[in-house]
Design an enzyme around this catalytic site. Structure first.
Site, PDB file in Angstrom:
ATOM      1  N   ASP A 232       1.395  57.157 -10.674  1.00  0.00           N
ATOM      2  CA  ASP A 232       2.499  57.507 -11.630  1.00  0.00           C
ATOM      3  C   ASP A 232       2.111  56.681 -13.071  1.00  0.00           C
ATOM      4  O   ASP A 232       0.970  56.041 -12.953  1.00  0.00           O
ATOM      5  CB  ASP A 232       3.664  57.520 -11.211  1.00  0.00           C
ATOM      6  CG  ASP A 232       4.631  58.371 -12.134  1.00  0.00           C
ATOM      7  OD1 ASP A 232       5.150  58.166 -13.135  1.00  0.00           O
ATOM      8  OD2 ASP A 232       5.410  59.492 -11.411  1.00  0.00           O
ATOM      9  N   HIS A 255      -0.499  57.563 -14.773  1.00  0.00           N
ATOM     10  CA  HIS A 255      -0.120  58.771 -16.037  1.00  0.00           C
ATOM     11  C   HIS A 255      -0.108  57.616 -17.185  1.00  0.00           C
ATOM     12  O   HIS A 255       0.550  58.194 -18.212  1.00  0.00           O
ATOM     13  CB  HIS A 255       1.265  58.872 -15.709  1.00  0.00           C
ATOM     14  CG  HIS A 255       1.401  60.102 -14.409  1.00  0.00           C
ATOM     15  ND1 HIS A 255       2.429  60.593 -14.044  1.00  0.00           N
ATOM     16  CD2 HIS A 255       0.443  60.379 -13.671  1.00  0.00           C
ATOM     17  CE1 HIS A 255       2.292  61.376 -13.183  1.00  0.00           C
ATOM     18  NE2 HIS A 255       0.885  61.033 -12.730  1.00  0.00           N
TER      19      HIS A 255
END
Length: 408
Positions: A232, A255
């Protein structure tokens, strides 16, 4: 302990442990600040955390001490000292006493208990450091969240288990590894004056919601010289955060570096004075991102992304004021978190997709005072070119800019 693990007996850290019926131990210092650590998974501890409280010293009226060395912990003998630490910890907790842990040359891993049922009473915190002043965590060891079992049970929606620092002042977290968190690796919450440096955070790229460093309601935090590879956001900065600095960050997979999400559930958000100066993002799904939900309110302002290298990044630069991370479609709403005074300077590299710059801003509250200077994002491989999509944004550019927005 592993062969490289050692215990130096010359300099000691003292933690006062008070018994708790819930199975948690609380540590307090003469300053009346508290340290709380979960101990329900002690049976799987490989070695012990090393921390140092700079100013506070144990009271002269300390209770009985339990020194791990007295229970068989030896340095540089190549043997595991689990049992010694477990015995000293349990005795200190059950009798109310002082746990004495060697301060220097303590390396290894704190590993989470593998059974999810062990965390039924608290799904927010794996290890919690609360209400500490002038506190330091360092030493070269690793926190291993043993997260695979959590990922397999799709815990993304409801669980936020993490190593958490809450309401800590003058905090230093240095030279520590974090691996395979159940979800977020490290959360800084309601802290003030924090230095996080020389951290290595690692989890598979497909591990759900395993943010590297999560900053919430925290002011005056400096993150530097760290490597973050997760499933993430490498760094996520959310509401209540102010005066955030990050420099010399290596990110990927993951991310990217994100501000947000902000404004979920029609909530107020306030983020200001954030500088990301010096980062390399490799193979991430986003580069530098600001994401807000429709229906929220408040602001994110005075933000700078500077001196950043993108390598095969899917969305190198993105603002999304229509963020929607849910199964059902998000309804169009009038209010929005206002974005202003955002600077992108000296950002170069390659995009894994055609859209290298994406400004998807609110119709009712357009992005204002967006500045781009010397931004060059070329295609990775044989894409053929890159473009910028720009909706409801007021921007200015200086120096080189490629690709350029077709509309403003």
């Amino acid at each position: 302990m592993s062969p490289q693990s050692s215990v130096a007996l010359s300099s000691l850290l003292v933690i006062i442990l008070l018994v708790s019926s819930s199975g948690l131990c609380f540590g307090s210092y003469i300053s009346h600040r508290r340290l709380m650590m979960e101990t329900k998974h002690d049976e799987n501890v490989d070695v012990v955390l090393r921390a140092h409280h700079h100013q506070s010293t144990p009271s002269s009226k300390c209770q009985k001490t339990f020194n791990v060395a007295h229970y068989g912990a030896k340095s540089n003998d190549g043997r595991a000292d689990n049992k010694a630490f477990e015995k000293a910890w349990k005795l200190a907790c059950s009798r109310g006493g002082v746990l004495v842990v060697p301060e220097k040359k303590l390396h290894g891993t704190i590993k989470a208990w593998p059974k999810i049922s062990a965390y039924e009473n608290d799904r927010q915190h794996w290890i919690l450091f609360a209400n500490l002043t002038n506190f330091r965590v360092y030493g070269g060891g690793t926190f291993n969240g043993n997260g695979k079992i959590w990922w397999e049970h799709s815990c993304k929606i409801n669980e936020r288990l993490a190593v958490t620092f809450i309401e800590c002042n003058n905090l230093r977290v240095e030279n520590i590894g974090f691996r395979n968190a159940q979800q977020m690796h490290v959360r800084f919450q309601k802290c003030n004056y924090v230095t996080a440096s020389n951290l290595v955070v690692q989890a598979p790229g497909n591990s759900p919601n395993t943010d590297g460093l999560h900053v919430t309601e925290t002011k005056n935090i400096f993150i530097r010289d760290s490597v973050i590879r997760t499933g993430d956001d490498c760094i996520s900065i959310v509401s209540g955060s102010q005066n955030v600095r990050a420099t010399n960050i290596a990110c990927g997979p993951g991310h990217g570096i994100s501000i947000g999400s902000l404004g979920a559930g029609k909530s107020e958000a306030q983020v200001s004075n954030v500088i990301i100066n010096g980062a390399t993002l490799t193979g991430t799904t986003n580069g530098v991102r600001i994401k807000t939900w429709q229906g929220g309110y408040g602001y994110a302002k005075d933000i700078k992304f500077m001196n950043i290298a993108m390598r095969n990044v899917t969305n190198p630069i993105i603002i999304d004021q229509n963020y929607c991370d849910q199964r059902e479609p998000c309804q169009q709403q009038e209010s929005a978190v206002e974005l202003s005074n955002v600077v992108y300077q000296n950002i170069v590299g390659t995009s894994a997709t055609q859209v290298a710059i994406k400004f998807n801003c609110s119709k009712t509250f357009p992005c204002r005072s967006i500045y781009l200077q010397d931004v060059i994002l070329k295609p990775e491989g044989d894409l053929g070119g890159t473009v910028a999509t720009c909706e409801n944004v007021r921007y200015a550019n200086r120096g080189q800019l490629f690709p350029q927005c077709n509309t403003a």
